[in-house]
Design a protein around this motif. Structure first.
Motif, PDB file in Angstrom:
ATOM      1  N   MET A  66       0.830  -1.218   0.000  1.00 48.33           N
ATOM      2  CA  MET A  66       0.000   0.000   0.000  1.00 48.33           C
ATOM      3  C   MET A  66       0.857   1.259   0.000  1.00 48.33           C
ATOM      4  SD  MET A  66      -3.308  -0.796   2.381  1.00 48.33           S
ATOM      5  CE  MET A  66      -2.707  -2.062   3.452  1.00 48.33           C
ATOM      6  N   LEU A  67       1.958   1.220   0.760  1.00 52.86           N
ATOM      7  CA  LEU A  67       2.831   2.395   0.819  1.00 52.86           C
ATOM      8  C   LEU A  67       3.471   2.640  -0.541  1.00 52.86           C
ATOM      9  CD1 LEU A  67       4.264   4.632   2.399  1.00 52.86           C
ATOM     10  CD2 LEU A  67       6.010   2.959   3.023  1.00 52.86           C
ATOM     11  N   ARG A  68       3.954   1.578  -1.149  1.00 56.84           N
ATOM     12  CA  ARG A  68       4.591   1.708  -2.468  1.00 56.84           C
ATOM     13  C   ARG A  68       3.593   2.278  -3.480  1.00 56.84           C
ATOM     14  NH1 ARG A  68       9.001  -0.273  -4.751  1.00 56.84           N
ATOM     15  NH2 ARG A  68       9.573  -1.505  -2.935  1.00 56.84           N
ATOM     16  N   ASP A  69       2.374   1.708  -3.502  1.00 51.61           N
ATOM     17  CA  ASP A  69       1.353   2.169  -4.455  1.00 51.61           C
ATOM     18  C   ASP A  69       1.042   3.650  -4.244  1.00 51.61           C
ATOM     19  OD1 ASP A  69       1.235  -0.356  -5.438  1.00 51.61           O
ATOM     20  OD2 ASP A  69      -0.693  -0.899  -4.534  1.00 51.61           O
ATOM     21  N   GLU A  70       0.906   4.050  -2.979  1.00 50.85           N
ATOM     22  CA  GLU A  70       0.532   5.445  -2.704  1.00 50.85           C
ATOM     23  C   GLU A  70       1.663   6.396  -3.103  1.00 50.85           C
ATOM     24  OE1 GLU A  70      -2.499   6.417  -1.783  1.00 50.85           O
ATOM     25  OE2 GLU A  70      -1.808   8.502  -1.916  1.00 50.85           O
ATOM     26  N   LEU A  71       2.901   6.007  -2.839  1.00 48.89           N
ATOM     27  CA  LEU A  71       4.013   6.900  -3.198  1.00 48.89           C
ATOM     28  C   LEU A  71       4.185   6.984  -4.710  1.00 48.89           C
ATOM     29  CD1 LEU A  71       6.608   6.059  -0.402  1.00 48.89           C
ATOM     30  CD2 LEU A  71       5.415   8.232  -0.746  1.00 48.89           C
ATOM     31  N   ILE A  72       3.947   5.885  -5.418  1.00 47.57           N
ATOM     32  CA  ILE A  72       4.018   5.927  -6.894  1.00 47.57           C
ATOM     33  C   ILE A  72       2.926   6.863  -7.409  1.00 47.57           C
ATOM     34  CG2 ILE A  72       3.622   4.546  -8.993  1.00 47.57           C
ATOM     35  CD1 ILE A  72       5.078   2.217  -7.505  1.00 47.57           C
ATOM     36  N   ILE A  84       6.883  10.466   6.309  1.00 41.51           N
ATOM     37  CA  ILE A  84       6.007   9.289   6.386  1.00 41.51           C
ATOM     38  C   ILE A  84       5.852   9.022   7.872  1.00 41.51           C
ATOM     39  CG2 ILE A  84       5.785   6.823   5.868  1.00 41.51           C
ATOM     40  CD1 ILE A  84       7.693   7.356   3.456  1.00 41.51           C
ATOM     41  N   THR A  85       4.618   9.099   8.357  1.00 43.59           N
ATOM     42  CA  THR A  85       4.408   9.086   9.812  1.00 43.59           C
ATOM     43  C   THR A  85       3.610   7.875  10.264  1.00 43.59           C
ATOM     44  OG1 THR A  85       4.255  11.495   9.691  1.00 43.59           O
ATOM     45  CG2 THR A  85       3.578  10.468  11.757  1.00 43.59           C
ATOM     46  N   PHE A  86       4.182   7.120  11.186  1.00 43.17           N
ATOM     47  CA  PHE A  86       3.438   6.020  11.819  1.00 43.17           C
ATOM     48  C   PHE A  86       2.643   6.616  12.970  1.00 43.17           C
ATOM     49  CE2 PHE A  86       6.626   3.869   9.451  1.00 43.17           C
ATOM     50  CZ  PHE A  86       6.053   2.657   9.100  1.00 43.17           C
ATOM     51  N   ALA A  87       1.321   6.608  12.789  1.00 43.92           N
ATOM     52  CA  ALA A  87       0.421   7.150  13.809  1.00 43.92           C
ATOM     53  C   ALA A  87      -0.865   6.329  13.696  1.00 43.92           C
ATOM     54  CB  ALA A  87       0.199   8.631  13.559  1.00 43.92           C
ATOM     55  N   GLY A  88      -2.019   6.952  13.733  1.00 41.92           N
ATOM     56  CA  GLY A  88      -3.254   6.210  13.470  1.00 41.92           C
ATOM     57  C   GLY A  88      -4.025   5.837  14.714  1.00 41.92           C
ATOM     58  N   ASN A  89      -4.711   4.682  14.630  1.00 41.93           N
ATOM     59  CA  ASN A  89      -5.712   4.339  15.650  1.00 41.93           C
ATOM     60  C   ASN A  89      -5.116   3.619  16.861  1.00 41.93           C
ATOM     61  OD1 ASN A  89      -7.577   5.383  13.862  1.00 41.93           O
ATOM     62  ND2 ASN A  89      -8.051   3.391  12.952  1.00 41.93           N
ATOM     63  N   GLY A  90      -4.037   4.140  17.398  1.00 37.03           N
ATOM     64  CA  GLY A  90      -3.459   3.510  18.587  1.00 37.03           C
ATOM     65  C   GLY A  90      -1.948   3.532  18.559  1.00 37.03           C
ATOM     66  N   ASP A 104      11.116  -2.218   5.774  1.00 38.70           N
ATOM     67  CA  ASP A 104      10.504  -2.070   4.445  1.00 38.70           C
ATOM     68  C   ASP A 104      10.295  -0.595   4.107  1.00 38.70           C
ATOM     69  OD1 ASP A 104      10.297  -4.809   4.475  1.00 38.70           O
ATOM     70  OD2 ASP A 104       8.141  -4.848   4.896  1.00 38.70           O
ATOM     71  N   THR A 105       9.812   0.153   5.095  1.00 40.75           N
ATOM     72  CA  THR A 105       9.488   1.567   4.852  1.00 40.75           C
ATOM     73  C   THR A 105      10.740   2.358   4.504  1.00 40.75           C
ATOM     74  OG1 THR A 105       7.639   1.363   6.380  1.00 40.75           O
ATOM     75  CG2 THR A 105       8.376   3.602   5.892  1.00 40.75           C
ATOM     76  N   ILE A 106      11.839   2.044   5.190  1.00 39.72           N
ATOM     77  CA  ILE A 106      13.099   2.744   4.892  1.00 39.72           C
ATOM     78  C   ILE A 106      13.515   2.442   3.445  1.00 39.72           C
ATOM     79  CG2 ILE A 106      15.578   2.819   5.438  1.00 39.72           C
ATOM     80  CD1 ILE A 106      14.730   2.328   8.409  1.00 39.72           C
ATOM     81  N   GLN A 107      13.391   1.189   3.072  1.00 37.13           N
ATOM     82  CA  GLN A 107      13.775   0.791   1.700  1.00 37.13           C
ATOM     83  C   GLN A 107      12.896   1.493   0.644  1.00 37.13           C
ATOM     84  OE1 GLN A 107      13.606  -3.477   1.262  1.00 37.13           O
ATOM     85  NE2 GLN A 107      14.248  -3.329  -0.860  1.00 37.13           N
ATOM     86  N   ILE A 108      11.597   1.524   0.893  1.00 39.01           N
ATOM     87  CA  ILE A 108      10.669   2.146  -0.069  1.00 39.01           C
ATOM     88  C   ILE A 108      10.878   3.661  -0.112  1.00 39.01           C
ATOM     89  CG2 ILE A 108       8.212   2.575  -0.551  1.00 39.01           C
ATOM     90  CD1 ILE A 108       7.687  -0.235   0.739  1.00 39.01           C
ATOM     91  N   LYS A 137      15.341   3.260  16.564  1.00 39.50           N
ATOM     92  CA  LYS A 137      16.640   3.922  16.360  1.00 39.50           C
ATOM     93  C   LYS A 137      16.953   4.118  14.882  1.00 39.50           C
ATOM     94  CE  LYS A 137      19.071   2.777  20.617  1.00 39.50           C
ATOM     95  NZ  LYS A 137      20.015   1.863  21.260  1.00 39.50           N
ATOM     96  N   LYS A 138      16.273   3.368  14.018  1.00 40.86           N
ATOM     97  CA  LYS A 138      16.565   3.472  12.575  1.00 40.86           C
ATOM     98  C   LYS A 138      15.809   4.622  11.902  1.00 40.86           C
ATOM     99  CE  LYS A 138      17.226  -1.507  11.957  1.00 40.86           C
ATOM    100  NZ  LYS A 138      16.636  -2.715  11.404  1.00 40.86           N
ATOM    101  N   VAL A 139      14.728   5.112  12.519  1.00 45.95           N
ATOM    102  CA  VAL A 139      13.930   6.139  11.838  1.00 45.95           C
ATOM    103  C   VAL A 139      14.499   7.525  12.125  1.00 45.95           C
ATOM    104  CG1 VAL A 139      11.878   4.671  11.941  1.00 45.95           C
ATOM    105  CG2 VAL A 139      12.186   6.469  13.663  1.00 45.95           C
TER     106      VAL A 139
END
Ligand code: SF4
Length: 260
Positions: A66-72, A84-90, A104-108, A137-139
């Motif tokens: 989904m992330l790849r599709d949206e960024l394309i 790109i923010t990890f947030a949402g419903n909890g 995966d997110t770092i790679q994309i 620590k990676k983000v």
């Protein structure tokens, strides 16, 4: 009051008052909140008292697709997220595949929008897990919650679902050796007849003492801007937030971002 749930795994882009143009990732269910806190100010409402069906979280591969599709799609429209923010419903770090999803997110991101930052908004309750800490620590921006320096205030404001030990949380935050941002919600009001105000002198002194111990690279302070599940809450005026920010800058030499 009317609170709000994100109905998608990848949502936005939205203009975030703290982060800029943000493409969001919600690793929690799309129809209910799932959090290790149940903050009385949470814009997603309360955790369900009881769940009628099994909680379904998006699988790692679904998130990356989904992330790849949206960024394309955004690239074809010449749109680029600042973050790109990890947030949402909890709480995103509750996802059992959180660490792999971050990889995966770092790679994309590197492939499709190399200038975008990756941010995680977390409530700091899962930092006893080594895999969560290593992933954070990676983000670029791991933005970790500390709403008070006083345990009773956190218990009231954040309503932890499990056991909560403030000293352990502080020790876990210190393990980042400064590579973290602390986020703090300042708020006033009442909850179940108890007065809440984490802007009093006693509160701010206790909170700053912990900030001094943790030594984050910066601090984000903010107040409520949207509907909250508990009715009796008020925001803190911007000039009062600014005063707190000035004292942190002067006494601790830290960068402070204020959002009203
Ligand atoms: S930590 Fe965040 S998502 Fe969880 S209850 Fe608090 S505000 Fe809501």
């Amino acid at each position: 009051m009317s609170t709000f749930l994100f109905d998608k795994t990848v949502f936005g882009p939205v203009i975030s008052r703290r982060l800029g143009v943000s493409l969001g990732i919600n690793l929690l269910p799309n129809d209910s909140k799932l959090c290790s806190f149940d903050c009385i100010y949470c814009e997603c409402g309360w955790n369900p008292k009881k769940r009628d069906k099994k909680v379904v979280l998006p699988a790692r591969v679904e998130v990356s697709d989904m992330l790849r599709d949206e960024l394309i799609k955004m690239n074809t429209e010449s749109l680029v997220p600042d973050v790109i923010t990890f947030a949402g419903n909890g709480e995103p770090t509750l996802h059992p595949e959180f660490a792999g999803i971050i990889d995966d997110t770092i790679q994309i991101r590197d492939e499709l929008c190399p200038n975008a930052r990756i941010a995680v908004l977390s409530n700091s309750t899962m930092l006893h897990k080594a895999s969560v800490v290593e992933a954070l620590k990676k983000v670029d921006d791991n933005i970790l919650k500390l709403d008070s320096g006083i345990t009773s205030t956190i218990l009231l404001l954040d309503q932890p679902v499990g056991k909560f030990d403030l000293q352990k949380v502080v020790q876990n935050l210190k393990h980042f050796e400064g590579e973290l941002i602390i986020q703090t919600m300042f708020i006033r009001g009442k909850y179940h007849g108890l007065v809440i105000d984490n802007t009093t002198e006693k509160e701010v002194v206790a909170w700053k003492a912990l900030i001094k111990e943790i030594r984050p690279k910066s601090v984000m302070i903010y107040t409520i801007a949207r509907d909250t599940p508990s009715n009796d809450l008020q925001n803190v005026p911007l000039d009062e937030l600014e005063k707190i920010a000035v004292s942190v800058r002067e006494e601790l030499g830290l960068t402070v971002q204020v959002s009203g």
